[in-house]
Motif scaffolding. Structure first.
Motif, PDB file in Angstrom:
ATOM      1  N   ASN A  15       0.808  -1.217   0.000  1.00 35.32           N
ATOM      2  CA  ASN A  15       0.000   0.000   0.000  1.00 35.32           C
ATOM      3  C   ASN A  15       0.847   1.275   0.000  1.00 35.32           C
ATOM      4  O   ASN A  15       0.305   2.370  -0.166  1.00 35.32           O
ATOM      5  N   LYS A  16       2.147   1.139   0.192  1.00 37.05           N
ATOM      6  CA  LYS A  16       3.024   2.305   0.151  1.00 37.05           C
ATOM      7  C   LYS A  16       3.525   2.506  -1.266  1.00 37.05           C
ATOM      8  O   LYS A  16       3.771   1.544  -2.001  1.00 37.05           O
ATOM      9  N   PRO A  17       3.675   3.768  -1.688  1.00 42.72           N
ATOM     10  CA  PRO A  17       4.086   4.027  -3.083  1.00 42.72           C
ATOM     11  C   PRO A  17       5.465   3.471  -3.397  1.00 42.72           C
ATOM     12  O   PRO A  17       6.373   3.505  -2.569  1.00 42.72           O
ATOM     13  N   ARG A  18       5.585   2.994  -4.618  1.00 42.81           N
ATOM     14  CA  ARG A  18       6.846   2.458  -5.120  1.00 42.81           C
ATOM     15  C   ARG A  18       7.301   3.344  -6.279  1.00 42.81           C
ATOM     16  O   ARG A  18       6.549   3.577  -7.223  1.00 42.81           O
ATOM     17  N   ILE A  19       8.523   3.818  -6.210  1.00 45.80           N
ATOM     18  CA  ILE A  19       9.003   4.866  -7.114  1.00 45.80           C
ATOM     19  C   ILE A  19      10.229   4.373  -7.866  1.00 45.80           C
ATOM     20  O   ILE A  19      11.110   3.715  -7.298  1.00 45.80           O
ATOM     21  N   ALA A  20      10.281   4.700  -9.149  1.00 45.71           N
ATOM     22  CA  ALA A  20      11.452   4.375  -9.971  1.00 45.71           C
ATOM     23  C   ALA A  20      11.841   5.612 -10.772  1.00 45.71           C
ATOM     24  O   ALA A  20      10.984   6.255 -11.388  1.00 45.71           O
ATOM     25  N   HIS A  21      13.112   5.950 -10.750  1.00 46.12           N
ATOM     26  CA  HIS A  21      13.642   7.065 -11.524  1.00 46.12           C
ATOM     27  C   HIS A  21      14.486   6.528 -12.674  1.00 46.12           C
ATOM     28  O   HIS A  21      14.993   5.407 -12.614  1.00 46.12           O
ATOM     29  N   PRO A  79       7.988   4.465 -22.696  1.00 50.65           N
ATOM     30  CA  PRO A  79       6.735   3.929 -22.160  1.00 50.65           C
ATOM     31  C   PRO A  79       6.704   2.411 -22.066  1.00 50.65           C
ATOM     32  O   PRO A  79       5.981   1.865 -21.225  1.00 50.65           O
ATOM     33  N   HIS A  80       7.452   1.718 -22.912  1.00 47.46           N
ATOM     34  CA  HIS A  80       7.484   0.262 -22.838  1.00 47.46           C
ATOM     35  C   HIS A  80       8.028  -0.202 -21.488  1.00 47.46           C
ATOM     36  O   HIS A  80       7.496  -1.138 -20.883  1.00 47.46           O
ATOM     37  N   ASP A  81       9.085   0.467 -21.025  1.00 51.69           N
ATOM     38  CA  ASP A  81       9.656   0.107 -19.724  1.00 51.69           C
ATOM     39  C   ASP A  81       8.693   0.460 -18.586  1.00 51.69           C
ATOM     40  O   ASP A  81       8.588  -0.284 -17.600  1.00 51.69           O
ATOM     41  N   ILE A  82       7.991   1.574 -18.716  1.00 54.36           N
ATOM     42  CA  ILE A  82       7.029   1.972 -17.691  1.00 54.36           C
ATOM     43  C   ILE A  82       5.928   0.927 -17.570  1.00 54.36           C
ATOM     44  O   ILE A  82       5.567   0.492 -16.459  1.00 54.36           O
ATOM     45  N   LEU A  83       5.376   0.497 -18.695  1.00 53.04           N
ATOM     46  CA  LEU A  83       4.307  -0.500 -18.662  1.00 53.04           C
ATOM     47  C   LEU A  83       4.802  -1.824 -18.087  1.00 53.04           C
ATOM     48  O   LEU A  83       4.079  -2.493 -17.337  1.00 53.04           O
ATOM     49  N   THR A  84       6.027  -2.199 -18.424  1.00 53.84           N
ATOM     50  CA  THR A  84       6.592  -3.435 -17.880  1.00 53.84           C
ATOM     51  C   THR A  84       6.702  -3.363 -16.365  1.00 53.84           C
ATOM     52  O   THR A  84       6.353  -4.328 -15.646  1.00 53.84           O
ATOM     53  N   LEU A  85       7.156  -2.224 -15.839  1.00 52.78           N
ATOM     54  CA  LEU A  85       7.326  -2.087 -14.394  1.00 52.78           C
ATOM     55  C   LEU A  85       5.985  -1.994 -13.671  1.00 52.78           C
ATOM     56  O   LEU A  85       5.863  -2.445 -12.527  1.00 52.78           O
ATOM     57  N   ILE A  86       4.987  -1.417 -14.304  1.00 56.76           N
ATOM     58  CA  ILE A  86       3.656  -1.400 -13.693  1.00 56.76           C
ATOM     59  C   ILE A  86       3.087  -2.809 -13.638  1.00 56.76           C
ATOM     60  O   ILE A  86       2.548  -3.245 -12.609  1.00 56.76           O
ATOM     61  N   ARG A  87       3.219  -3.530 -14.737  1.00 57.81           N
ATOM     62  CA  ARG A  87       2.648  -4.876 -14.820  1.00 57.81           C
ATOM     63  C   ARG A  87       3.389  -5.885 -13.960  1.00 57.81           C
ATOM     64  O   ARG A  87       2.768  -6.694 -13.253  1.00 57.81           O
ATOM     65  N   ASP A  88       4.713  -5.859 -13.974  1.00 59.36           N
ATOM     66  CA  ASP A  88       5.503  -6.916 -13.340  1.00 59.36           C
ATOM     67  C   ASP A  88       5.979  -6.584 -11.933  1.00 59.36           C
ATOM     68  O   ASP A  88       6.321  -7.496 -11.174  1.00 59.36           O
ATOM     69  N   VAL A  89       6.042  -5.300 -11.577  1.00 61.24           N
ATOM     70  CA  VAL A  89       6.576  -4.915 -10.266  1.00 61.24           C
ATOM     71  C   VAL A  89       5.552  -4.134  -9.448  1.00 61.24           C
ATOM     72  O   VAL A  89       5.573  -4.161  -8.232  1.00 61.24           O
ATOM     73  N   GLY A  90       4.649  -3.430 -10.105  1.00 60.86           N
ATOM     74  CA  GLY A  90       3.684  -2.616  -9.385  1.00 60.86           C
ATOM     75  C   GLY A  90       4.221  -1.244  -9.024  1.00 60.86           C
ATOM     76  O   GLY A  90       3.845  -0.682  -7.986  1.00 60.86           O
ATOM     77  N   ILE A  91       5.084  -0.675  -9.880  1.00 62.47           N
ATOM     78  CA  ILE A  91       5.622   0.658  -9.620  1.00 62.47           C
ATOM     79  C   ILE A  91       4.500   1.685  -9.769  1.00 62.47           C
ATOM     80  O   ILE A  91       3.680   1.614 -10.683  1.00 62.47           O
ATOM     81  N   ASP A  92       4.466   2.658  -8.854  1.00 58.85           N
ATOM     82  CA  ASP A  92       3.395   3.652  -8.829  1.00 58.85           C
ATOM     83  C   ASP A  92       3.797   4.997  -9.428  1.00 58.85           C
ATOM     84  O   ASP A  92       2.961   5.687 -10.023  1.00 58.85           O
ATOM     85  N   LEU A  93       5.053   5.409  -9.242  1.00 56.65           N
ATOM     86  CA  LEU A  93       5.492   6.739  -9.668  1.00 56.65           C
ATOM     87  C   LEU A  93       6.805   6.621 -10.433  1.00 56.65           C
ATOM     88  O   LEU A  93       7.700   5.863 -10.031  1.00 56.65           O
ATOM     89  N   PHE A  94       6.896   7.402 -11.508  1.00 56.38           N
ATOM     90  CA  PHE A  94       8.052   7.309 -12.395  1.00 56.38           C
ATOM     91  C   PHE A  94       8.681   8.679 -12.591  1.00 56.38           C
ATOM     92  O   PHE A  94       7.985   9.661 -12.871  1.00 56.38           O
ATOM     93  N   GLY A  95      10.005   8.728 -12.445  1.00 56.52           N
ATOM     94  CA  GLY A  95      10.716   9.945 -12.776  1.00 56.52           C
ATOM     95  C   GLY A  95      10.630  10.215 -14.273  1.00 56.52           C
ATOM     96  O   GLY A  95      10.745   9.292 -15.088  1.00 56.52           O
ATOM     97  N   ALA A  96      10.416  11.473 -14.639  1.00 55.85           N
ATOM     98  CA  ALA A  96      10.234  11.838 -16.047  1.00 55.85           C
ATOM     99  C   ALA A  96      11.516  12.385 -16.656  1.00 55.85           C
ATOM    100  O   ALA A  96      11.475  13.205 -17.577  1.00 55.85           O
ATOM    101  N   GLU A  97      12.660  11.954 -16.161  1.00 52.80           N
ATOM    102  CA  GLU A  97      13.934  12.453 -16.686  1.00 52.80           C
ATOM    103  C   GLU A  97      14.080  12.170 -18.181  1.00 52.80           C
ATOM    104  O   GLU A  97      14.580  13.014 -18.935  1.00 52.80           O
TER     105      GLU A  97
END
Length: 525
Positions: A225-231, A253-271
């Motif tokens: 339930n705590k946010p998971r963040i990837a930069h 976006p392909h990597d973002i979708l993979t991390l949402i689907r397989d890891v459950g990442i909630d927030l992504f750095g937009a670098e």
């Protein structure tokens, strides 16, 4: 804040290419991340002079969430090793040594909404170093949580924890278990007035990097339930060994979708989005992806303004440095796109009187051009691809401002589409991801990365820098740029849009300050 969502990166407290008024006009920015190391060249740092970070940097307290870390998480440069007493940080004056006590003071005076705890996440090569990394990160977290005076007791920051462990799944899992272990009574007393049973109780979210397997190892035993963040950990051209780009890079976006689907990442750095804007790329994508019949290579589809077709898949955007866009008077998004972009390139009418910084009486908002959209008798046309292509080739800074605003808006709309699919029919999300992969080209999806192109990208960029340093023309560089265009045009599938844009960007940068714009004979035809 709904998730999944984006985090806007900053350099010296500013979202790159966005002035304060343009930042306020960009609706997609809700969370802004500030690396503190860029302020360390001054003693004391500017953000410790009395005012909270929101006021110093011009962010709105009721609109922007501001987080702060010591290091720039997207900076992949090699740094001197950390020790038990200090962490190495980078500023314009070189490497600075920051102790946990210094960082605690910076946090208490800057007063961000969230802070990233110090973490020893540098590359490690031995089991002993893994153990030290885990122990130091835990110790630094405790030091950050301990109140040192009455003022600290009144302001306990929300802490985001960057998970250490390097490339070892065992070390990552061990650290996750360590912060879940019950605290000793003496440790509980030392952390008063916080009421904690474990260190994890004081953590509001987790920051992870690495491959999917490494992220899973860090998160598998922690609170979902705590946010998971990837930069974005870095954004360099892949190695010239012919292998695909590293799995721990968020390149699109392909990597973002993979991390949402397989890891459950909630927030992504937009670098990566900001970097693409610097290279002249305007994103043109949506989720869910359009239906397959749109992916045909006929004249009608080209006239509709779709991104370039590579094999059977389309690019995720447009390389506006490319001469092809010189006479393209369509908007940045293709005409069939369902994305509603409110950036000031696609929607110039979004400028309201409150958004305008007035420098003189000439900026009087009584002018009809500055009225709000509801008051306007007409809606201004979007800026065209040809116009932004012209701005890029003449080194106008406004081009990058418009592209940053546009790319952030498109990424925000993309993630909003992901949220809608997850909310309406979570079971269909996996199918929609696969359909997105089939429609849009990532540039490296399962194919060997083109060695020659990777080498060419690095060679052109390095030669451009060398030429600028010498301050004189270099015929070798000119020939190199022309050859790179030929290779990029003939490689076909497997060539990343990013690298094509990077070569075009390097070519235009090479001509900066040389007087009239010099195009090759081929481009002039």
């Amino acid at each position: 804040m709904p998730t999944p969502n984006l985090i806007a990166p900053t350099s010296r407290g500013v979202v790159q290419h966005l002035s304060r008024d343009n930042l306020l006009r960009t609706r997609s920015i809700s969370w802004i991340h500030v690396p503190y190391e860029s302020f360390l060249e001054c003693r004391p740092p500017i953000l410790t002079l009395g005012l909270p970070m929101h006021e110093v940097l011009g962010f709105q307290k009721d609109r922007h969430i501001v987080s702060m870390s010591l290091r720039d998480l997207s900076d992949g440069r090699e740094m001197p090793p950390n020790t038990a007493k200090y962490v190495s940080a980078w500023c314009i004056r070189g490497v600075k040594k920051v102790t946990p006590e210094d960082y605690r003071e910076y946090v208490s005076k800057a007063k961000p909404d969230l802070i990233y705890a110090l973490a020893d996440v540098q590359p490690v090569v031995s089991q002993k170093r893994f153990i030290k990394s885990v122990e130091r990160t835990t110790e630094w977290l405790v030091q950050l949580l301990k109140p040192s005076n009455a003022e600290d007791n009144a302001h306990v920051p929300a802490v985001l924890l960057q998970m250490p462990g390097g490339q070892s799944t065992a070390a990552r899992s061990a650290f996750a278990r360590a912060i879940l272990e019950p605290l000793h009574p003496t440790e509980i007393d030392a952390l008063q007035p916080l009421t904690l049973s474990s260190l994890d109780d004081a953590v509001s979210g987790y920051v992870v990097d690495g491959s999917v397997d490494l992220m899973r190892a860090s998160l598998q035993s922690l609170d979902t339930n705590k946010p998971r963040i990837a930069h974005t950990s870095s954004f360099s051209t892949p190695s010239t060994s012919g292998s695909a780009p590293s799995a721990d890079l968020i390149r699109g976006p392909h990597d973002i979708l993979t991390l949402i689907r397989d890891v459950g990442i909630d927030l992504f750095g937009a670098e990566w989005v900001v970097k693409l804007a610097q290279w002249g790329v305007a994103l043109d994508l949506e989720f869910p992806a359009p239906r397959a019949p749109d992916n045909s290579n006929d004249d009608a589809q080209e006239r509709s303004g779709f991104p370039k077709l590579r094999g059977t898949k389309r690019d995720i955007g447009h390389n506006l440095y490319d001469v092809h866009y010189r006479t393209d008077f369509s908007r940045l998004l293709n005409i069939n796109s369902k994305t509603k972009c409110h950036c000031f390139a696609c929607d110039p009418s979004s400028c309201t009187p409150e958004d305008v910084i007035r420098h003189s009486g000439l900026d009087d908002p009584s002018s009809s051009d500055l009225k709000s959209p509801s008051q306007n008798s007409h809606k201004y046309s979007p800026h065209t691809r040809a116009y932004i292509h012209h701005l890029l080739h003449t080194h106008e800074m406004s081009a990058h401002s418009m592209l940053v605003s546009h790319n952030l808006e498109v990424l925000s709309a993309f993630l909003a589409g992901v949220r809608r699919v997850l909310e309406s029919c979570r079971d269909e999300f996996g199918k929609e991801v696969e359909r997105f992969f089939e429609y849009y080209d990532s540039g490296d999806d399962g194919r060997n990365y083109p060695t020659k192109v990777a080498e060419e990208v690095e060679a052109v960029v390095e030669a451009t820098v060398a030429e600028a340093t010498l301050g004189q023309a270099n015929e070798v560089v000119s020939s190199m740029v022309l050859d790179s265009h030929d290779k990029l045009a003939t490689e076909g599938p497997g060539v990343a849009l990013f690298d094509e844009a990077r070569v075009c960007h390097a070519e235009v940068e090479r001509l900066r300050g040389k007087g009239s714009l010099k195009r090759s004979d081929r481009d002039a035809e």
